[in-house]
Design a protein around this motif. Structure first.
Motif, PDB file in Angstrom:
ATOM      1  N   GLN A   1      52.969   7.336 -20.218  1.00  0.00           N
ATOM      2  CA  GLN A   1      52.329   6.918 -21.486  1.00  0.00           C
ATOM      3  C   GLN A   1      51.281   7.925 -21.980  1.00  0.00           C
ATOM      4  N   LEU A   2      51.520   9.215 -21.952  1.00  0.00           N
ATOM      5  CA  LEU A   2      50.482  10.146 -22.399  1.00  0.00           C
ATOM      6  C   LEU A   2      50.816  10.671 -23.790  1.00  0.00           C
ATOM      7  N   PRO A   3      49.830  10.778 -24.713  1.00  0.00           N
ATOM      8  CA  PRO A   3      50.089  11.251 -26.084  1.00  0.00           C
ATOM      9  C   PRO A   3      50.422  12.752 -26.082  1.00  0.00           C
ATOM     10  N   ASP A   4      51.664  13.105 -26.388  1.00  0.00           N
ATOM     11  CA  ASP A   4      52.139  14.491 -26.226  1.00  0.00           C
ATOM     12  C   ASP A   4      51.301  15.527 -26.965  1.00  0.00           C
ATOM     13  N   ASP A   5      51.010  15.272 -28.232  1.00  0.00           N
ATOM     14  CA  ASP A   5      50.313  16.318 -29.008  1.00  0.00           C
ATOM     15  C   ASP A   5      48.910  16.567 -28.430  1.00  0.00           C
ATOM     16  N   TYR A   6      48.232  15.473 -28.082  1.00  0.00           N
ATOM     17  CA  TYR A   6      46.888  15.622 -27.514  1.00  0.00           C
ATOM     18  C   TYR A   6      46.973  16.297 -26.151  1.00  0.00           C
ATOM     19  N   LEU A   7      48.002  15.912 -25.374  1.00  0.00           N
ATOM     20  CA  LEU A   7      48.166  16.494 -24.039  1.00  0.00           C
ATOM     21  C   LEU A   7      48.315  18.008 -24.130  1.00  0.00           C
ATOM     22  N   GLU A   8      49.032  18.471 -25.172  1.00  0.00           N
ATOM     23  CA  GLU A   8      49.250  19.921 -25.360  1.00  0.00           C
ATOM     24  C   GLU A   8      47.914  20.621 -25.604  1.00  0.00           C
TER      25      GLU A   8
ATOM     26  N   GLU B   1      44.156   3.933 -13.699  1.00  0.00           N
ATOM     27  CA  GLU B   1      44.082   4.897 -14.806  1.00  0.00           C
ATOM     28  C   GLU B   1      44.974   6.098 -14.466  1.00  0.00           C
ATOM     29  N   SER B   2      45.278   6.938 -15.439  1.00  0.00           N
ATOM     30  CA  SER B   2      46.028   8.170 -15.139  1.00  0.00           C
ATOM     31  C   SER B   2      45.022   9.294 -14.890  1.00  0.00           C
ATOM     32  N   SER B   3      45.423  10.282 -14.111  1.00  0.00           N
ATOM     33  CA  SER B   3      44.536  11.436 -13.867  1.00  0.00           C
ATOM     34  C   SER B   3      44.172  12.081 -15.200  1.00  0.00           C
ATOM     35  N   PHE B   4      45.072  11.957 -16.181  1.00  0.00           N
ATOM     36  CA  PHE B   4      44.838  12.583 -17.495  1.00  0.00           C
ATOM     37  C   PHE B   4      43.544  12.062 -18.124  1.00  0.00           C
ATOM     38  N   TRP B   5      43.410  10.722 -18.259  1.00  0.00           N
ATOM     39  CA  TRP B   5      42.225  10.160 -18.914  1.00  0.00           C
ATOM     40  C   TRP B   5      41.012  10.184 -17.981  1.00  0.00           C
ATOM     41  N   ASN B   6      41.220  10.142 -16.664  1.00  0.00           N
ATOM     42  CA  ASN B   6      40.103  10.098 -15.710  1.00  0.00           C
ATOM     43  C   ASN B   6      39.524  11.488 -15.426  1.00  0.00           C
ATOM     44  N   PHE B   7      40.357  12.524 -15.582  1.00  0.00           N
ATOM     45  CA  PHE B   7      39.919  13.896 -15.235  1.00  0.00           C
ATOM     46  C   PHE B   7      40.246  14.926 -16.315  1.00  0.00           C
ATOM     47  N   ASP B   8      41.549  15.136 -16.624  1.00  0.00           N
ATOM     48  CA  ASP B   8      41.959  16.254 -17.495  1.00  0.00           C
ATOM     49  C   ASP B   8      41.293  16.197 -18.871  1.00  0.00           C
ATOM     50  N   ALA B   9      41.305  15.041 -19.502  1.00  0.00           N
ATOM     51  CA  ALA B   9      40.719  14.891 -20.844  1.00  0.00           C
ATOM     52  C   ALA B   9      39.211  15.136 -20.815  1.00  0.00           C
ATOM     53  N   LEU B  10      38.626  15.056 -19.611  1.00  0.00           N
ATOM     54  CA  LEU B  10      37.178  15.313 -19.446  1.00  0.00           C
ATOM     55  C   LEU B  10      36.923  16.782 -19.116  1.00  0.00           C
ATOM     56  N   PHE B  11      38.002  17.639 -19.266  1.00  0.00           N
ATOM     57  CA  PHE B  11      37.899  19.073 -18.960  1.00  0.00           C
ATOM     58  C   PHE B  11      37.535  19.298 -17.487  1.00  0.00           C
ATOM     59  N   GLN B  12      37.966  18.358 -16.595  1.00  0.00           N
ATOM     60  CA  GLN B  12      37.745  18.537 -15.157  1.00  0.00           C
ATOM     61  C   GLN B  12      38.977  19.224 -14.574  1.00  0.00           C
ATOM     62  N   PRO B  13      38.853  20.439 -14.054  1.00  0.00           N
ATOM     63  CA  PRO B  13      40.030  21.229 -13.647  1.00  0.00           C
ATOM     64  C   PRO B  13      40.850  20.560 -12.549  1.00  0.00           C
ATOM     65  N   GLN B  14      42.123  20.831 -12.504  1.00  0.00           N
ATOM     66  CA  GLN B  14      43.054  20.140 -11.594  1.00  0.00           C
ATOM     67  C   GLN B  14      42.801  20.487 -10.132  1.00  0.00           C
ATOM     68  N   GLN B  15      42.116  21.609  -9.829  1.00  0.00           N
ATOM     69  CA  GLN B  15      41.829  21.907  -8.429  1.00  0.00           C
ATOM     70  C   GLN B  15      40.404  21.485  -8.044  1.00  0.00           C
ATOM     71  N   HIS B  16      39.744  20.669  -8.927  1.00  0.00           N
ATOM     72  CA  HIS B  16      38.367  20.252  -8.616  1.00  0.00           C
ATOM     73  C   HIS B  16      38.389  19.347  -7.387  1.00  0.00           C
ATOM     74  N   PRO B  17      37.468  19.546  -6.429  1.00  0.00           N
ATOM     75  CA  PRO B  17      37.492  18.769  -5.179  1.00  0.00           C
ATOM     76  C   PRO B  17      37.516  17.246  -5.389  1.00  0.00           C
ATOM     77  N   ALA B  18      36.906  16.752  -6.475  1.00  0.00           N
ATOM     78  CA  ALA B  18      36.868  15.290  -6.688  1.00  0.00           C
ATOM     79  C   ALA B  18      38.260  14.747  -6.942  1.00  0.00           C
ATOM     80  N   ARG B  19      39.217  15.670  -7.198  1.00  0.00           N
ATOM     81  CA  ARG B  19      40.566  15.212  -7.569  1.00  0.00           C
ATOM     82  C   ARG B  19      41.495  15.157  -6.368  1.00  0.00           C
TER      83      ARG B  19
END
Ligand code: FB9
Length: 268
Positions: free
Chosen positions: A58-65, A24-42
């Motif tokens: 392969q990330l959807p640009d508008d949603y990513l923004e 999976e990408s970090s985007f769908w596994n963490f970012d989209a879940l509002f899990q911050p990029q410096q979270h220890p689980a990451r």
């Protein structure tokens, strides 16, 4: 046990989510879940990141923004985390750490549909965590997850569906303890009194997905999502009196144990 739990979900009107993508990408596994990029689980102490392909395109640009905005400066009543969100961090590929990554994709897909329709989804599949292996933990296990997406769902609805679900597993006396997940608020750990073990056993975790996760997807205001999760290995170990997870799953499985153990009827 997997089949028995699958039947319980189907009887309760849930449909299965496609869980065949272990990578999976970090985007769908963490970012989209509002899990911050410096979270220890990451960091790589907890998560298996891929060398090749190390990143996704392969990330959807508008949603990513929108995800970037809610992490950096919030919105929808949230002040966000106020840090400098990095796209290349979100593009890192990994072995999914939870099937909640699949729930994120399904909820985003649901939000793209013209008219919103309530949904009940479940998943049962492998997840990977770079954890110390011991009697009850391997670097991978099967996560079981259920979610309900509909207008006006409350914490009471979550407690209700948990009592229904676990009573069908033979666990009736439940207790709920406030807990914390980056992607749910409120969150609750779930406990059940196990007559055989004469003690309260932690049987899972649960919560209501945060608006910072749901609204950037485009889900209508007023739509809430209640969800919960547990493992497949823990109940199986307790039901079969298996002391070491390595006898049940992984390279050192005790095939005689597997072959000689009768099918157990859930609903103890
Ligand atoms: O399965 C767990 N315990 C369990 C479940 C059933 C059971 O049945 C017996 C027959 C009577 C016995 C025990 N747990 C979850 C609780 C603990 O074992 C815990 O120590 C280990 N957990 C795993 C993660 O470990 C790092 C089990 C695994 C787990 C934990 C949380 C989730 C999923 C799996 C989740 C979630 C979630 C939360 C909110 C929204 C969406 C998903």
């Amino acid at each position: 046990v997997r089949e028995a739990i699958q039947n319980i979900f189907l009887e309760m009107g849930f449909s299965e989510m496609p869980t065949n993508m272990y990578v999976e990408s970090s985007f769908w596994n963490f970012d989209a879940l509002f899990q911050p990029q410096q979270h220890p689980a990451r960091d790589s102490h907890d998560t298996f990141f891929l060398k090749a392909p190390a990143t996704t395109t392969q990330l959807p640009d508008d949603y990513l923004e929108k995800v970037k905005q809610v992490h950096q400066s919030g919105g929808h009543g949230s002040k966000g985390y106020g840090y400098d969100w990095k796209r290349d961090e979100a593009e890192k590929n990994l072995l999914r750490t939870h099937t909640t990554a699949v729930s994120t994709r399904m909820l985003y897909k649901l939000a793209q549909e013209k008219t919103f329709a309530p949904k009940r989804y479940y998943s049962i599949d492998r997840v990977f965590r770079n954890e110390a292996v011991d009697r009850t933990h391997l670097a991978e296990f099967h996560q079981i997850e259920g979610l309900i997406c509909d207008y006006g769902l409350t914490l009471g609805d979550l407690i209700g569906v948990l009592e229904d679900f676990f009573s069908r597993l033979g666990m009736s006396k439940l207790r709920f303890k406030p807990a914390y997940n980056p992607y749910t608020e409120p969150s609750m750990e779930i406990f059940s009194y196990h007559d055989g073990l004469k003690k309260w056993v932690e049987i899972g975790n649960s919560g209501m997905f945060r608006p910072e996760m749901l609204l950037p997807m485009g889900l209508p205001e007023g739509v809430n999502v209640i969800a919960w999760g547990l493992s497949l290995e823990r109940p199986t170990m307790i039901l079969y009196g298996i002391d070491n997870i390595r006898d049940l799953f992984g390279p050192k499985v005790d095939f005689n144990l597997i072959k000689s153990s009768p099918i157990c009827r859930l609903g103890l």
